[in-house]
Design a protein around this motif. Structure first.
Motif, mmCIF file in Angstrom:
data_model
loop_
_atom_site.group_PDB
_atom_site.id
_atom_site.type_symbol
_atom_site.label_atom_id
_atom_site.label_comp_id
_atom_site.label_asym_id
_atom_site.label_seq_id
_atom_site.Cartn_x
_atom_site.Cartn_y
_atom_site.Cartn_z
ATOM 1 N N ALA A 112 -0.986 4.474 -0.108
ATOM 2 C CA ALA A 112 -2.109 5.412 -0.187
ATOM 3 C C ALA A 112 -1.844 6.754 0.494
ATOM 4 O O ALA A 112 -2.516 7.737 0.170
ATOM 5 C CB ALA A 112 -3.367 4.767 0.406
ATOM 6 N N CYS A 113 -0.920 6.811 1.455
ATOM 7 C CA CYS A 113 -0.708 8.047 2.225
ATOM 8 C C CYS A 113 0.649 8.653 1.864
ATOM 9 O O CYS A 113 1.687 8.175 2.365
ATOM 10 C CB CYS A 113 -0.746 7.745 3.719
ATOM 11 S SG CYS A 113 -2.247 6.919 4.272
ATOM 12 N N CYS A 170 0.829 -1.216 0.000
ATOM 13 C CA CYS A 170 0.000 0.000 0.000
ATOM 14 C C CYS A 170 0.865 1.269 0.000
ATOM 15 O O CYS A 170 1.852 1.367 0.732
ATOM 16 C CB CYS A 170 -0.921 -0.008 1.219
ATOM 17 S SG CYS A 170 -2.052 1.399 1.250
ATOM 18 N N ARG A 191 -0.687 1.412 9.520
ATOM 19 C CA ARG A 191 0.325 0.381 9.234
ATOM 20 C C ARG A 191 1.691 0.932 8.876
ATOM 21 O O ARG A 191 2.638 0.160 8.728
ATOM 22 C CB ARG A 191 -0.138 -0.482 8.049
ATOM 23 C CG ARG A 191 -1.556 -0.964 8.146
ATOM 24 C CD ARG A 191 -1.679 -2.138 9.059
ATOM 25 N NE ARG A 191 -3.051 -2.580 9.208
ATOM 26 C CZ ARG A 191 -3.407 -3.809 9.523
ATOM 27 N NH1 ARG A 191 -2.493 -4.722 9.711
ATOM 28 N NH2 ARG A 191 -4.673 -4.113 9.667
ATOM 29 N N CYS A 192 1.782 2.231 8.695
ATOM 30 C CA CYS A 192 3.062 2.838 8.335
ATOM 31 C C CYS A 192 3.538 3.744 9.460
ATOM 32 O O CYS A 192 2.735 4.428 10.097
ATOM 33 C CB CYS A 192 2.934 3.657 7.060
ATOM 34 S SG CYS A 192 2.536 2.651 5.623
ATOM 35 N N PRO A 194 4.568 -0.831 4.786
ATOM 36 C CA PRO A 194 3.501 -1.076 5.769
ATOM 37 C C PRO A 194 3.754 -2.399 6.497
ATOM 38 O O PRO A 194 4.308 -3.346 5.919
ATOM 39 C CB PRO A 194 2.232 -1.153 4.914
ATOM 40 C CG PRO A 194 2.566 -0.424 3.652
ATOM 41 C CD PRO A 194 4.029 -0.679 3.417
ATOM 42 N N ALA A 216 -7.787 6.529 6.155
ATOM 43 C CA ALA A 216 -7.347 5.859 4.923
ATOM 44 C C ALA A 216 -6.947 4.420 5.183
ATOM 45 O O ALA A 216 -7.115 3.536 4.340
ATOM 46 C CB ALA A 216 -6.185 6.635 4.301
ATOM 47 N N CYS A 217 -6.422 4.168 6.372
ATOM 48 C CA CYS A 217 -5.918 2.829 6.694
ATOM 49 C C CYS A 217 -7.008 1.912 7.256
ATOM 50 O O CYS A 217 -6.799 0.702 7.358
ATOM 51 C CB CYS A 217 -4.759 2.944 7.689
ATOM 52 S SG CYS A 217 -3.529 1.634 7.501
ATOM 53 N N LEU A 235 3.177 9.479 4.737
ATOM 54 C CA LEU A 235 3.711 8.321 5.455
ATOM 55 C C LEU A 235 4.639 7.488 4.576
ATOM 56 O O LEU A 235 5.629 6.934 5.062
ATOM 57 C CB LEU A 235 2.567 7.454 6.001
ATOM 58 C CG LEU A 235 1.653 8.150 7.014
ATOM 59 C CD1 LEU A 235 0.709 7.148 7.653
ATOM 60 C CD2 LEU A 235 2.450 8.884 8.076
#
Ligand code: SF4
Length: 242
Positions: free
Chosen positions: A18-19, A16, A119-120, A46, A134-135, A22
């Protein structure tokens, strides 16, 4: 139990991006490293959940530490917070050893899985509300896959508590309104709209150095919460000092 499902989920989480904030931070930390770990290859991705796919007890933290799980690739592994958590899990009989130093150290958890709502690794250990949201789908999916065996959850700290309650509601457990406040020692039953039934939810101060170094969270307090939650989850424990 859908172990393939959980393994597949873990594989998707690892990829992932997505952020943006991060992703940049976790990769920068992995490049620059801490001097003590200069010769190690950081994970820098992650971090998926750790523990068996048919766990009946779930422990929910906050997010990976920059030089802990972001380095080793396994939850709470390789940092002071993990030292405290895994020692307590071992003391109550839920882990095969008391230390967690690397992803291939041979540590096993007995009926317990450890995960986090983010997760990050975040800068200053502080994810934004947008990053938390988002997570959340990853946590929701993990809860869906664990639901057949899950009986109890220990949430470490207020951030995790606030992040996990909406996820429980999405997965089909009944979360009271107004939402219950986080407290160390909090315990409540979340009824289920779907089988196999309710779960017991426990609040516990986070195992951060800020809490453990100051004595706000002592090893005995942590053992008490974990031992009680293990009992609620139907897991055997060994005698421990409280
Ligand atoms: Fe993806 Fe979660 Fe990491 Fe954001 S924090 S990049 S959603 S794994």
């Amino acid at each position: 139990m859908d172990s393939g499902g959980l393994a597949e989920l873990d594989g998707r989480i690892i990829g992932c991006r997505a952020c943006p904030r991060l992703v940049e931070w976790r990769e920068e930390v992995a490049r620059t490293k801490r001097a003590a770990f200069a010769d190690e290859t950081y994970w820098g991705r992650p971090v998926p959940g750790f523990g068996p796919a048919d766990a009946s007890l779930l422990i929910v933290g906050l997010a990976p530490a920059a030089h802990g799980a972001n380095r080793t690739g396994r939850m709470f592994t390789g940092d002071r917070s993990g030292d405290v958590l895994y020692q307590a899990l071992y003391d109550v009989g839920l882990a095969s050893r008391s230390t967690a130093v690397s992803a291939d150290d041979g540590l096993s958890l007995y009926g317990v899985r450890i995960t986090s709502p983010v997760r990050c690794a975040p800068p200053a250990n502080k994810p934004t509300p947008e990053e938390r949201d988002a997570c959340r789908p990853w946590l929701v999916r993990e809860l869906e896959l664990l639901r057949p065996s899950l009986r109890a959850v220990v949430v470490l700290g207020a951030f995790g508590w606030q992040a996990v309650l909406p996820a429980f509601a999405e997965v089909g457990w009944v979360v009271p309104r107004p939402r219950p406040a986080f407290a160390h020692g909090a315990r409540l039953t979340l009824g289920a709209r779907l089988s196999p039934g309710s779960i017991e939810l426990f609040g516990c101060f986070h195992v951060s150095q800020r809490n453990t170094f100051t004595g706000r969270l002592t090893p005995a307090m942590l053992r008490d919460v974990l031992g009680t939650a293990a009992g609620a989850a139907g897991l055997p424990t060994k005698p421990y000092a409280s």
